[in-house]
Design an enzyme around this catalytic site. Sequence first.
Site, PDB file in Angstrom:
ATOM      1  N   GLY A   1      -5.083   3.577  -7.957  1.00 39.09           N
ATOM      2  CA  GLY A   1      -5.270   3.894  -9.375  1.00 39.09           C
ATOM      3  C   GLY A   1      -4.354   4.995  -9.898  1.00 39.09           C
ATOM      4  O   GLY A   1      -4.488   5.404 -11.054  1.00 39.09           O
TER       5      GLY A   1
ATOM      6  N   ASP B   1     -10.646   4.005  -1.316  1.00 37.92           N
ATOM      7  CA  ASP B   1     -11.275   2.996  -0.448  1.00 37.92           C
ATOM      8  C   ASP B   1     -12.795   2.948  -0.625  1.00 37.92           C
ATOM      9  O   ASP B   1     -13.459   3.979  -0.679  1.00 37.92           O
ATOM     10  CB  ASP B   1     -10.970   3.301   1.020  1.00 37.92           C
ATOM     11  CG  ASP B   1      -9.507   3.050   1.350  1.00 37.92           C
ATOM     12  OD1 ASP B   1      -8.704   2.923   0.411  1.00 37.92           O
ATOM     13  OD2 ASP B   1      -9.175   2.987   2.539  1.00 37.92           O
TER      14      ASP B   1
ATOM     15  N   ASP C   1       0.831  -1.201   0.000  1.00 42.22           N
ATOM     16  CA  ASP C   1       0.000   0.000   0.000  1.00 42.22           C
ATOM     17  C   ASP C   1       0.872   1.260   0.000  1.00 42.22           C
ATOM     18  O   ASP C   1       1.594   1.534   0.959  1.00 42.22           O
ATOM     19  CB  ASP C   1      -0.887  -0.067   1.256  1.00 42.22           C
ATOM     20  CG  ASP C   1      -2.023   0.931   1.225  1.00 42.22           C
ATOM     21  OD1 ASP C   1      -1.996   1.823   0.366  1.00 42.22           O
ATOM     22  OD2 ASP C   1      -2.920   0.815   2.073  1.00 42.22           O
TER      23      ASP C   1
HETATM   24  C1  GLA Z   1      -5.500   2.272   2.769  1.00 43.92           C
HETATM   25  C2  GLA Z   1      -6.027   1.128   1.919  1.00 43.92           C
HETATM   26  C3  GLA Z   1      -7.027   0.324   2.729  1.00 43.92           C
HETATM   27  C4  GLA Z   1      -6.365  -0.207   3.991  1.00 43.92           C
HETATM   28  C5  GLA Z   1      -5.764   0.951   4.789  1.00 43.92           C
HETATM   29  C6  GLA Z   1      -4.911   0.455   5.937  1.00 43.92           C
HETATM   30  O1  GLA Z   1      -6.494   3.191   3.063  1.00 43.92           O
HETATM   31  O2  GLA Z   1      -6.604   1.609   0.743  1.00 43.92           O
HETATM   32  O3  GLA Z   1      -7.550  -0.742   1.962  1.00 43.92           O
HETATM   33  O4  GLA Z   1      -5.380  -1.131   3.631  1.00 43.92           O
HETATM   34  O5  GLA Z   1      -4.937   1.773   3.964  1.00 43.92           O
HETATM   35  O6  GLA Z   1      -4.308   1.479   6.645  1.00 43.92           O
END
Ligand code: GLA
Length: 501
Positions: free
Chosen positions: A291, A312, A249
């Site tokens: 994205g 998200d 991430d």
């Molecule tokens: C981001 C990701 C989520 C999750 C959080 C965790 O927002 O997009 O899916 O993994 O981080 O902190």
Amino acid sequence: MSRFVCQLLLGLLLSILAASMTPAQTGVVENALPKIASGDSLKPSINGTRVTGTTPGKPFIFMIPATGEGPLTFTAKGLPSGLTLDSKTGIITGSVKKAGSYVVSITVKGARGQASRKLKIEAGDHKLALTPPMGWNSWNCWAGAIDDAKVRAAADAMIKSGLAAHGYQYINIDDCWEEKRGDDGEIITNARFPDMKALADYVHSKGLKLGIYSSPGPKTCAGFTGSYKFEEQDAKTYAKWGIDYLKYDCCSYGEIVRPKEPEDFKKPYRIMDKALDSCGRDILFSLCQYGMGKVWEWGEEVGGNCWRTTGDINDSWGSMSGIGFSQNGHEKFAGPGHWNDPDMLVVGMVGWSANLHPSRLSYIEQVTHISLWSLLSSPMLIGCDMTRLDQFTTDLLTNDEVIAISQDPLGKPAGRISDNQGIQIWSRPLSDGTIAVGLFNTSQQDAEAAAKWSELGIEGKKPVRDLWLKKDLGDFSDQYTAKIPSHGAVLIKIGKPTVTD
Ligand code: GLA
């Protein structure tokens, strides 16, 4: 008339008016239970993916998903050398010796007969995620409150609920498991994860796989230690623990490099891909950077098995439909081994740890969610508390005919065929020569939708099957029309299979 009486009369009038309006007119989607097939057949059936992949020499684990009245016993003909099948659990383990494409004939026997099906095991380089990954991720229900016990409970529930028997395999820990680095640089888990290797062993003992999360930046999104400058060491640690899936991430990587050029977006993912390749274990690589830089155009090139295409998701119609219906055009970049990821499923009890509640999507909207995610070949990662699955959520997630669309070995995700006043038709070709079509009504009113043969590129009389009902609807020429509730969906398969098991 007093002010009070006036208000009373006005209130009465408004409530009579509201009661006489349809839910669509009031803009409220009625939370009626849609008719969908319920429960498993007692007859044995082999479900889930028809193809799985591995790198020769690396550990392999795959549980044959099968339902039916037990006890079930499994046999396999044509297993590649190095693999063995546990006939009681249906779990195949070992490590394939030689690269190749192996067609294994699986048979499952139960109290009500037997079923057979072919499972292709592709052994070679870059053979992971030949169909979209299915499983669970901790974030949408537990967020920062995740711990070892909750992960074990999710694995237990995956088996007990029967979901594993329909193909759900991954149990993925999201953010918040990290503590700090030790003196030797090795990442140390926090007190809520006392022994990651023991946890992986536990998950594997059930025939499931364990996923973990990190960031290419110094910190994860929730502020824990990321992998920046420790990528190789982290990949080796994950392999030592027995990790099978990494969600990577982006988050604080933006503090290291403000990406401008395409290579700036790609670089951190290339580094981790290389580290995973040489860590000694097959670890599915899931890119998460929402994205940016049109990741769908280069996710495959940097070794991604899937890549988040959006921000998200949450359990509202605006979020789910906004994300899902904006995926059109991305389909040409996905295929076996590399998938667009419009984020996790928001069905069941969700709530990001603070206020766990039943998904705020209406039942009808949830049918739309799962229909669309299956058509899109999205990873199917359940985001709810697995220990509190209700019957509707279970039925929604275990319809094998819907799962077969998501897991179709041809791996060609759907694109949008038409969009007229909120009536959207999406379709994809399937490996058996038929096509899957989703008819969606994104409008505020119940409406009629037509899947027209001319737009789908087909001709003549064709059988149509409703996948949610698991019911043949008859033969149709030119088009199939259905009345669809506001925010609802119908998922059909058109044509006669030309390829069978
Ligand atoms: C981001 C990701 C989520 C999750 C959080 C965790 O927002 O997009 O899916 O993994 O981080 O902190």
